[in-house]
Design a protein around this motif. Structure first.
Motif, PDB file in Angstrom:
ATOM      1  N   LYS A 116     -22.480  -6.069  33.760  1.00  0.00           N
ATOM      2  CA  LYS A 116     -23.661  -5.955  32.896  1.00  0.00           C
ATOM      3  C   LYS A 116     -24.202  -7.313  32.484  1.00  0.00           C
ATOM      4  O   LYS A 116     -25.386  -7.451  32.181  1.00  0.00           O
ATOM      5  CB  LYS A 116     -23.316  -5.134  31.644  1.00  0.00           C
ATOM      6  N   SER A 117     -23.329  -8.316  32.446  1.00  0.00           N
ATOM      7  CA  SER A 117     -23.766  -9.669  32.076  1.00  0.00           C
ATOM      8  C   SER A 117     -24.349 -10.420  33.264  1.00  0.00           C
ATOM      9  O   SER A 117     -24.716 -11.594  33.141  1.00  0.00           O
ATOM     10  CB  SER A 117     -22.585 -10.466  31.485  1.00  0.00           C
ATOM     11  N   VAL A 172     -14.525  -4.883  34.061  1.00  0.00           N
ATOM     12  CA  VAL A 172     -15.434  -4.950  35.214  1.00  0.00           C
ATOM     13  C   VAL A 172     -16.868  -4.663  34.764  1.00  0.00           C
ATOM     14  O   VAL A 172     -17.813  -5.367  35.142  1.00  0.00           O
ATOM     15  CB  VAL A 172     -14.993  -3.950  36.300  1.00  0.00           C
ATOM     16  N   SER A 173     -17.025  -3.633  33.942  1.00  0.00           N
ATOM     17  CA  SER A 173     -18.349  -3.267  33.437  1.00  0.00           C
ATOM     18  C   SER A 173     -18.973  -4.417  32.648  1.00  0.00           C
ATOM     19  O   SER A 173     -20.160  -4.712  32.796  1.00  0.00           O
ATOM     20  CB  SER A 173     -18.234  -2.022  32.551  1.00  0.00           C
ATOM     21  N   GLY A 174     -18.181  -5.078  31.822  1.00  0.00           N
ATOM     22  CA  GLY A 174     -18.685  -6.176  30.997  1.00  0.00           C
ATOM     23  C   GLY A 174     -19.236  -7.323  31.827  1.00  0.00           C
ATOM     24  O   GLY A 174     -20.329  -7.831  31.553  1.00  0.00           O
ATOM     25  N   SER A 199     -17.034  -6.192  25.853  1.00  0.00           N
ATOM     26  CA  SER A 199     -17.847  -5.991  27.062  1.00  0.00           C
ATOM     27  C   SER A 199     -19.202  -5.411  26.712  1.00  0.00           C
ATOM     28  O   SER A 199     -20.230  -5.842  27.240  1.00  0.00           O
ATOM     29  CB  SER A 199     -17.111  -5.063  28.036  1.00  0.00           C
ATOM     30  N   LYS A 200     -19.217  -4.432  25.809  1.00  0.00           N
ATOM     31  CA  LYS A 200     -20.485  -3.810  25.413  1.00  0.00           C
ATOM     32  C   LYS A 200     -21.336  -4.742  24.567  1.00  0.00           C
ATOM     33  O   LYS A 200     -22.551  -4.543  24.462  1.00  0.00           O
ATOM     34  CB  LYS A 200     -20.211  -2.516  24.655  1.00  0.00           C
ATOM     35  N   GLY A 259     -23.279  -1.366  35.886  1.00  0.00           N
ATOM     36  CA  GLY A 259     -23.404  -2.717  35.335  1.00  0.00           C
ATOM     37  C   GLY A 259     -24.394  -3.554  36.113  1.00  0.00           C
ATOM     38  O   GLY A 259     -25.237  -4.257  35.535  1.00  0.00           O
ATOM     39  N   PHE A 260     -24.327  -3.478  37.442  1.00  0.00           N
ATOM     40  CA  PHE A 260     -25.272  -4.224  38.275  1.00  0.00           C
ATOM     41  C   PHE A 260     -26.698  -3.730  38.061  1.00  0.00           C
ATOM     42  O   PHE A 260     -27.647  -4.521  37.999  1.00  0.00           O
ATOM     43  CB  PHE A 260     -24.890  -4.103  39.751  1.00  0.00           C
TER      44      PHE A 260
END
Length: 609
Positions: free
Chosen positions: A180-181, A175-177, A148-149, A208-209
């Motif tokens: 952020k994408s 969710v973070s991944g 994700s990172k 992330g958003f």
């Protein structure tokens, strides 16, 4: 019995992060001659890591006669916690025949995540797959976080789907991944499907958003979180939403979030105060940024740098340089971003000698290697000051290959300084060696060739611009008037105040023509149409409608703050200068590249942007 007592006391030190007590216990253990006892040595390494004393952990590890997997996992974790993840990987690679267990593998995956190194992460993943621990869910959760990172959410999803018992940590990482994408729908769907949501899950989605430039979506989720009565026990989510306000220059929302920060008691939190300084500066309210800074009891390099950069962006060069002197006198070491702001500040007022001095001071006094951004700022300073020959020498000798914006900056300097021959040479190089992606670069090329009457090359630049199939985002400008935000799009003719806006702009244009000899510069219009139609398009550029609306509905005499999603065109830049003089109003425009303070017929950028 004695060893058990020391183990118990050391574990308390690790829990409470009491380094002094740990050192005292270590000294006692050494005097008793039991420092090579494996459980004690392993625990000491772990304690030093937890107490942010990685150097002590590493020294003790080096002195150990026998190192088991616990020792390795402890020292690698200590290095990760000290932001020495490169050392984590190099240490493991130099180990002779160590077969990593699940704890060591987790530490290695964490190191790859910290470094953002998907190449090394995949190598560790392969070792994990062929190991006896290949079904370990904790390591898999670490892999989800790593992918994700490293901006590989699809790979993270594959690993996530193989986890038997999915923890809140693995859900949150995934969710973070996706957030952020910029994959909004998938991130939201995953979030909705989470069996248990906590503050950290909401924070991951919102942050992330924000990082992917989806500020409005971040606000929507934050509003939903507040409706769900999620208790904000950790201020990180507030820092993220303040960052969203900064990115969108949404000062009204920013002030509301600031009020929430105060009501929740986080106004003394260092990183929240730093975020607020940045937010107010990006919302063109440097006075509010200074007020936050002055109220801070503790300031770090980010605090000082945020205000220095804010002042520099708004053309307050002398104040930025004075603040830097104060910062150094307080014993605070500047970082890379500090010098970007300082050299940028020098370029606004033509402090060439000071700019050179600061550029040299980076490496000489602070050991900071100049980046491409630092060289670009210095190039901007030289170009603004008319030192084109020195600027060319810099661009040809700097340790980075110059990109399109760098050459375009040099070309713009030639145009402004009237160096037509040199400008044509740079234009030829830019046109032949690059395939410019920015439409404004082609306009600049066309204007440089036109100034030398090279009409064939003007046609070539225009033709290549046409071949680009330019998909330009529609231009829009937002303006805040009496605590409300109004948005105008280029060419918009459906606004309820259309007639009033048209009438005021028409009157202002007549005044400009009469007082200032204004003639619309239609070279900024890319479309193939007659001059009258081009002038009409310029007339309805969004920032003009926004400033007219503010003049009609705003508080008389108050500054007008406008945010535009694209770069202000040259003709609108001239128009804004004239309007500021005619109406005796300050107009602040934040466009896609910089801030413009129009006042009394002048702009803070000195007509160089």
């Amino acid at each position: 019995m004695l060893i058990h007592q020391y183990l118990h006391q050391l574990k308390l030190c690790a829990r409470n992060r009491t380094l002094t007590t740990a050192k005292s216990l270590h000294a006692q253990i050494f005097k008793l001659g039991i420092s090579q006892c494996i459980p004690l040595a392993n625990t000491l390494v772990n304690v030093y890591g937890k107490c942010s004393a990685a150097s002590h952990a590493l020294q003790l590890f080096d002195e150990m006669h026998h190192r088991d997997h616990i020792a390795w996992a402890s020292v690698l974790t200590a290095l990760n916690q000290a932001n020495l993840s490169g050392k984590t990987l190099s240490m493991f690679c130099s180990s002779s025949g160590l077969r990593p267990d699940d704890f060591v593998l987790s530490a290695l995956v964490k190191a790859c995540a910290n470094l953002g190194s998907i190449k090394h992460g995949k190598q560790v993943h392969c070792r994990f797959i062929v190991s006896e621990y290949s079904h370990d869910d904790v390591v898999k959760s670490s892999l989800v976080d790593m992918y994700s990172k490293c901006d590989s959410p699809d790979s993270a999803k594959v690993v996530f789907d193989s986890i038997r018992v999915k923890s809140a940590i693995s859900w949150t990482a995934l969710v973070s991944g996706f957030a952020k994408s910029g994959r909004k729908e998938e991130a939201l769907e995953l979030f909705r499907n989470m069996p248990i949501k906590n503050l950290y899950s909401w924070t991951a989605l919102i942050s992330g958003f924000v990082q992917s430039g989806k500020g409005l979506e971040a606000f929507s989720v934050f509003t939903e979180m507040r409706r769900e009565s999620v208790h904000i026990l950790d201020p990180l989510v507030l820092s993220s939403i303040v960052g969203a306000c900064a990115n969108m220059a949404a000062s009204i929302a920013g002030r509301q979030v600031h009020g929430l920060v105060i009501s929740l008691g986080f106004d003394s939190c260092l990183f929240i105060s730093n975020a607020l300084i940045d937010m107010y500066a990006k919302c063109s309210d440097v006075i509010a940024a200074k007020d936050i800074f002055s109220r801070m009891r503790h300031r770090d390099v980010v605090s000082w740098t945020s205000l220095i950069v804010g002042m520099a962006q708004h053309g307050q060069a002398e104040k930025a340089l004075a603040l830097y002197s104060e910062m150094v006198s307080h014993g605070v070491k500047p970082n890379e971003v500090t010098f970007v702001g300082l050299i940028y500040a020098c370029s606004h007022v033509g402090f060439v000698a000071k700019g050179r001095e600061l550029f040299q001071s980076m490496s000489k006094d602070y050991g900071i290697r100049p980046s491409l951004q630092h060289y670009t700022c210095l190039l901007d300073l030289l170009g603004r000051s008319g030192l084109i020959d020195e600027a060319e020498k810099l661009i040809r000798t700097m340790p980075f290959p110059p990109d399109e914006p760098t050459w375009a900056a040099l070309l713009s300097a030639c145009k402004r300084q009237g160096k037509s021959q040199m400008g044509v040479r740079f234009a030829d190089h830019l046109l032949s060696c690059f395939k410019p992606r920015d439409p404004s670069t082609y306009i600049l090329l066309s204007n440089v060739y036109a100034s030398s009457s090279l009409w064939g090359k003007v046609s070539e630049a225009r033709r290549k611009l046409g071949d680009m199939e330019v998909r330009k985002d529609p231009g829009y400008s937002s303006v805040e008037v009496r605590k409300e935000t109004e948005v105008f799009y280029a060419g918009e003719t459906s606004h309820p105040l259309k007639e009033e806006i048209f009438g005021l702009l028409k009157k202002l244009e007549e005044d400009m023509r009469r007082r200032n000899g204004y003639v619309p510069d239609t070279s900024w219009i890319l479309h193939d149409m007659d001059e009258q139609e081009k002038e009409k398009l310029l007339f309805w550029h969004s920032e003009r409608s926004a400033v007219a609306y503010a003049l009609l509905k705003g508080v008389p005499g108050s500054p007008i703050r406008i945010v535009k999603n694209l770069r202000v065109c040259g003709d609108c830049h001239v128009v804004m200068k004239h309007i500021s003089e005619i109406t005796e109003r300050e107009i602040i425009v934040r466009d896609a590249t910089r801030y413009h303070h129009f006042k009394g017929g002048k702009c803070s950028c000195n007509d160089f942007w």
